[in-house]
Design a protein around this motif. Structure first.
Motif, PDB file in Angstrom:
ATOM      1  N   ALA A 157     -45.613  21.390  50.408  1.00 39.86           N
ATOM      2  CA  ALA A 157     -43.961  21.104  50.968  1.00 39.86           C
ATOM      3  C   ALA A 157     -43.274  20.151  52.130  1.00 39.86           C
ATOM      4  CB  ALA A 157     -43.342  21.871  50.209  1.00 39.86           C
ATOM      5  N   LEU A 158     -43.523  20.454  53.056  1.00 46.06           N
ATOM      6  CA  LEU A 158     -42.655  20.042  54.421  1.00 46.06           C
ATOM      7  C   LEU A 158     -43.289  18.293  54.158  1.00 46.06           C
ATOM      8  CD1 LEU A 158     -40.731  20.740  55.905  1.00 46.06           C
ATOM      9  CD2 LEU A 158     -41.923  21.937  57.810  1.00 46.06           C
ATOM     10  N   ALA A 159     -44.612  18.269  54.472  1.00 45.52           N
ATOM     11  CA  ALA A 159     -45.213  17.753  54.491  1.00 45.52           C
ATOM     12  C   ALA A 159     -45.207  16.380  53.483  1.00 45.52           C
ATOM     13  CB  ALA A 159     -47.259  17.661  54.522  1.00 45.52           C
ATOM     14  N   LEU A 160     -44.876  16.469  52.351  1.00 46.38           N
ATOM     15  CA  LEU A 160     -44.229  15.927  51.588  1.00 46.38           C
ATOM     16  C   LEU A 160     -43.350  14.885  51.778  1.00 46.38           C
ATOM     17  CD1 LEU A 160     -44.929  14.423  48.504  1.00 46.38           C
ATOM     18  CD2 LEU A 160     -44.019  16.321  47.844  1.00 46.38           C
ATOM     19  N   ALA A 161     -42.725  16.372  51.626  1.00 44.76           N
ATOM     20  CA  ALA A 161     -40.368  16.122  52.305  1.00 44.76           C
ATOM     21  C   ALA A 161     -40.627  14.608  53.094  1.00 44.76           C
ATOM     22  CB  ALA A 161     -40.010  16.419  52.263  1.00 44.76           C
ATOM     23  N   PHE A 162     -41.589  15.419  54.646  1.00 45.84           N
ATOM     24  CA  PHE A 162     -41.676  14.173  55.744  1.00 45.84           C
ATOM     25  C   PHE A 162     -41.365  13.117  55.380  1.00 45.84           C
ATOM     26  CE2 PHE A 162     -43.115  12.661  59.647  1.00 45.84           C
ATOM     27  CZ  PHE A 162     -41.981  13.067  60.523  1.00 45.84           C
ATOM     28  N   LEU A 163     -43.387  12.833  55.066  1.00 49.24           N
ATOM     29  CA  LEU A 163     -43.624  11.401  54.740  1.00 49.24           C
ATOM     30  C   LEU A 163     -42.708  10.409  53.812  1.00 49.24           C
ATOM     31  CD1 LEU A 163     -47.488  12.041  54.342  1.00 49.24           C
ATOM     32  CD2 LEU A 163     -46.525  11.756  56.760  1.00 49.24           C
ATOM     33  N   LEU A 164     -43.223  11.030  52.478  1.00 47.75           N
ATOM     34  CA  LEU A 164     -41.655  10.559  51.424  1.00 47.75           C
ATOM     35  C   LEU A 164     -40.602   9.720  51.905  1.00 47.75           C
ATOM     36  CD1 LEU A 164     -41.922   9.430  48.982  1.00 47.75           C
ATOM     37  CD2 LEU A 164     -40.995  11.654  48.274  1.00 47.75           C
ATOM     38  N   GLY A 165     -39.972  10.963  52.862  1.00 45.57           N
ATOM     39  CA  GLY A 165     -39.068  10.529  53.757  1.00 45.57           C
ATOM     40  C   GLY A 165     -38.282   9.675  54.576  1.00 45.57           C
ATOM     41  N   ILE A 166     -39.292   9.399  55.572  1.00 42.82           N
ATOM     42  CA  ILE A 166     -39.269   8.665  55.907  1.00 42.82           C
ATOM     43  C   ILE A 166     -39.492   7.193  56.029  1.00 42.82           C
ATOM     44  CG2 ILE A 166     -39.394  10.189  58.543  1.00 42.82           C
ATOM     45  CD1 ILE A 166     -42.589   9.378  58.942  1.00 42.82           C
ATOM     46  N   ALA A 167     -40.730   7.600  54.378  1.00 45.95           N
ATOM     47  CA  ALA A 167     -41.030   5.916  54.353  1.00 45.95           C
ATOM     48  C   ALA A 167     -40.085   5.271  53.061  1.00 45.95           C
ATOM     49  CB  ALA A 167     -42.339   6.451  53.299  1.00 45.95           C
TER      50      ALA A 167
ATOM     51  N   LEU B 278     -36.689  17.784  46.920  1.00 37.30           N
ATOM     52  CA  LEU B 278     -35.330  18.645  46.989  1.00 37.30           C
ATOM     53  C   LEU B 278     -35.513  18.380  48.838  1.00 37.30           C
ATOM     54  CD1 LEU B 278     -35.538  22.326  45.647  1.00 37.30           C
ATOM     55  CD2 LEU B 278     -33.722  19.686  44.641  1.00 37.30           C
ATOM     56  N   TYR B 279     -36.218  18.380  49.986  1.00 41.22           N
ATOM     57  CA  TYR B 279     -36.275  18.573  51.073  1.00 41.22           C
ATOM     58  C   TYR B 279     -35.841  16.968  51.466  1.00 41.22           C
ATOM     59  CZ  TYR B 279     -34.967  23.444  51.267  1.00 41.22           C
ATOM     60  OH  TYR B 279     -34.933  24.701  51.071  1.00 41.22           O
ATOM     61  N   MET B 280     -36.571  15.932  50.446  1.00 44.07           N
ATOM     62  CA  MET B 280     -37.109  14.825  51.114  1.00 44.07           C
ATOM     63  C   MET B 280     -35.521  13.904  51.588  1.00 44.07           C
ATOM     64  SD  MET B 280     -36.742  11.457  49.590  1.00 44.07           S
ATOM     65  CE  MET B 280     -36.986  12.028  47.803  1.00 44.07           C
ATOM     66  N   THR B 281     -34.425  14.319  50.930  1.00 41.45           N
ATOM     67  CA  THR B 281     -33.380  13.393  51.045  1.00 41.45           C
ATOM     68  C   THR B 281     -32.892  13.400  52.126  1.00 41.45           C
ATOM     69  OG1 THR B 281     -31.897  15.087  50.836  1.00 41.45           O
ATOM     70  CG2 THR B 281     -32.883  13.635  48.362  1.00 41.45           C
ATOM     71  N   LEU B 282     -33.309  14.579  53.032  1.00 43.27           N
ATOM     72  CA  LEU B 282     -32.534  15.438  54.136  1.00 43.27           C
ATOM     73  C   LEU B 282     -32.784  14.001  55.201  1.00 43.27           C
ATOM     74  CD1 LEU B 282     -32.128  19.061  54.248  1.00 43.27           C
ATOM     75  CD2 LEU B 282     -30.393  16.722  53.649  1.00 43.27           C
ATOM     76  N   PHE B 283     -34.179  13.687  55.182  1.00 48.22           N
ATOM     77  CA  PHE B 283     -35.538  13.337  56.305  1.00 48.22           C
ATOM     78  C   PHE B 283     -34.814  11.813  56.008  1.00 48.22           C
ATOM     79  CE2 PHE B 283     -37.744  16.954  55.078  1.00 48.22           C
ATOM     80  CZ  PHE B 283     -38.133  16.915  56.754  1.00 48.22           C
ATOM     81  N   LEU B 284     -35.022  11.170  54.831  1.00 51.00           N
ATOM     82  CA  LEU B 284     -34.629   9.932  54.211  1.00 51.00           C
ATOM     83  C   LEU B 284     -33.244   9.115  55.117  1.00 51.00           C
ATOM     84  CD1 LEU B 284     -34.460   8.567  50.805  1.00 51.00           C
ATOM     85  CD2 LEU B 284     -32.370   7.932  51.802  1.00 51.00           C
ATOM     86  N   ARG B 285     -31.968  10.414  54.455  1.00 48.16           N
ATOM     87  CA  ARG B 285     -30.700   9.458  55.052  1.00 48.16           C
ATOM     88  C   ARG B 285     -31.026   9.696  57.067  1.00 48.16           C
ATOM     89  NH1 ARG B 285     -28.187   6.950  52.339  1.00 48.16           N
ATOM     90  NH2 ARG B 285     -25.912   7.621  54.256  1.00 48.16           N
ATOM     91  N   LEU B 286     -31.525  10.755  57.368  1.00 52.70           N
ATOM     92  CA  LEU B 286     -31.554  10.770  58.730  1.00 52.70           C
ATOM     93  C   LEU B 286     -32.436   9.632  59.425  1.00 52.70           C
ATOM     94  CD1 LEU B 286     -32.050  14.577  59.529  1.00 52.70           C
ATOM     95  CD2 LEU B 286     -29.956  13.416  60.911  1.00 52.70           C
ATOM     96  N   LEU B 287     -33.000   9.029  59.058  1.00 53.53           N
ATOM     97  CA  LEU B 287     -33.962   8.064  59.035  1.00 53.53           C
ATOM     98  C   LEU B 287     -33.218   6.519  59.158  1.00 53.53           C
ATOM     99  CD1 LEU B 287     -36.478   7.032  61.129  1.00 53.53           C
ATOM    100  CD2 LEU B 287     -37.533   6.690  58.757  1.00 53.53           C
ATOM    101  N   ARG B 288     -32.167   7.099  57.940  1.00 50.57           N
ATOM    102  CA  ARG B 288     -31.788   5.620  57.432  1.00 50.57           C
ATOM    103  C   ARG B 288     -30.021   5.627  58.148  1.00 50.57           C
ATOM    104  NH1 ARG B 288     -27.073   4.124  56.525  1.00 50.57           N
ATOM    105  NH2 ARG B 288     -26.784   1.966  55.298  1.00 50.57           N
ATOM    106  N   ASP B 289     -29.416   6.357  58.510  1.00 48.94           N
ATOM    107  CA  ASP B 289     -28.165   6.329  59.394  1.00 48.94           C
ATOM    108  C   ASP B 289     -28.872   6.087  61.394  1.00 48.94           C
ATOM    109  OD1 ASP B 289     -27.149   7.088  57.079  1.00 48.94           O
ATOM    110  OD2 ASP B 289     -26.852   8.957  57.974  1.00 48.94           O
TER     111      ASP B 289
END
Length: 301
Positions: free
Chosen positions: A82-92, A174-185
């Motif tokens: 789950a953490l790998a999915l959230a991180f990889l999808l979030g940064i992509a 659920l946790y992917m959104t945090l990585f997405l917002r952090l990298l985008r900002d």
């Protein structure tokens, strides 16, 4: 908190077996050490823990350490996936959103991530089950693997992966959104840095500029969050593992609370703390590798 709640492990056990007389209840409390005060039980637990004894589970009637070692691989596989999915999808997706901040793609991804982040974990899990298990019948609705299948090796690994698609997706999204917002900002801030203007002056543009200069420099807080979110992920797994009947630490913690099994709950907390510490250590090492200035500053200090 569990000790201050009404009832104890004997009350939960007696309710589960349909009742017992007062003599049997008193005998069980004496046998399990519940006739002593909380301070005495805490001292006894800490003394046993110092010798590697995690206590006796009143709910499962087995040593706590054996139960934890059985559930640990399930938790590591589920949480790690789950953490790998959230991180990889979030940064992509975060990279796509930060490629053109405030553009149409950024607005769509930001709105979608906000809506996804607002969803309760149990609701998202039930929606995934309803769509992919009940309606489409593509994926199993529960369990870690097929019971008594006799599968081994690669076939068993495939069976486990098939069962984990939905729970890992529920946790990861659920946790992917945090990585997405952090990298985008972070990328939006880096785009205005002086060294980006210097890189453009040297002729660096397009994907090379975005990947090697903008995204890489915006990735440090995302890596830090990767370690921090391991603790939140363990907490969120309580709901998801209960919905999907995954026999991991999350479901074990819920069972320990419902059955007033204090030694088992303390064991889950201690093992979870070790997992979180290791995850944060790995995140720090990766961050130092991505940004050599971090390791250099520590050596100077």
């Amino acid at each position: 908190m569990l000790e201050s709640a009404s009832g104890d492990a004997v009350d939960a056990y007696v309710a589960g077996i349909g009742g017992a007389d007062a003599a049997r209840i008193a005998e069980l409390r004496s046998e399990w050490g519940l006739d002593q005060g909380p301070a005495f039980r805490l001292r006894a637990y800490l003394s046993a823990l110092a010798h590697g004894d995690f206590g006796w589970s009143t709910a499962f009637q087995r040593p706590v350490l054996g139960i934890l070692l059985e559930r640990l691989p399930v938790t590591l596989i589920t949480m790690g996936s789950a953490l790998a999915l959230a991180f990889l999808l979030g940064i992509a997706l975060g990279f796509l959103a930060g490629w053109r901040p405030n553009g149409w793609l950024d607005r769509i991804l930001s709105l979608g991530s906000l809506a996804l982040y607002a969803m309760p974990g149990f609701w998202l899990s039930l929606v995934l089950i309803l769509v992919f298990s009940v309606t489409l019948r593509w994926l199993p609705a529960s369990g870690f693997e097929t019971m008594a299948s006799g599968k081994a090796g690669l076939e068993r690994a495939k069976d486990i992966a098939w069962h984990l698609v939905l729970p890992v997706s529920a946790l990861g999204l659920l946790y992917m959104t945090l990585f997405l917002r952090l990298l985008r900002d972070g990328m939006e801030e880096v785009w205005h840095a002086d060294f980006i203007r210097a890189a453009r002056a040297r002729g660096v543009t397009g994907w090379r500029l975005a990947l090697n200069h903008v995204a890489r420099n915006a990735l440090a807080p995302v890596i830090t969050m990767l370690g921090l979110q391991s603790a939140s992920l363990l907490g969120g797994s309580v709901v998801v593992e209960s919905v999907f009947a995954i026999p991991g630490f999350g479901r074990l913690a819920a069972e320990a609370v419902s059955r007033r099994d204090t030694p088992l709950l303390l064991g889950v907390v201690l093992f979870s703390a070790v997992v979180v510490i290791v995850m944060n250590l790995l995140a720090d090492l990766v961050q130092a590798w991505l940004d050599p200035r971090i390791g250099a500053s520590e050596r100077v200090a």
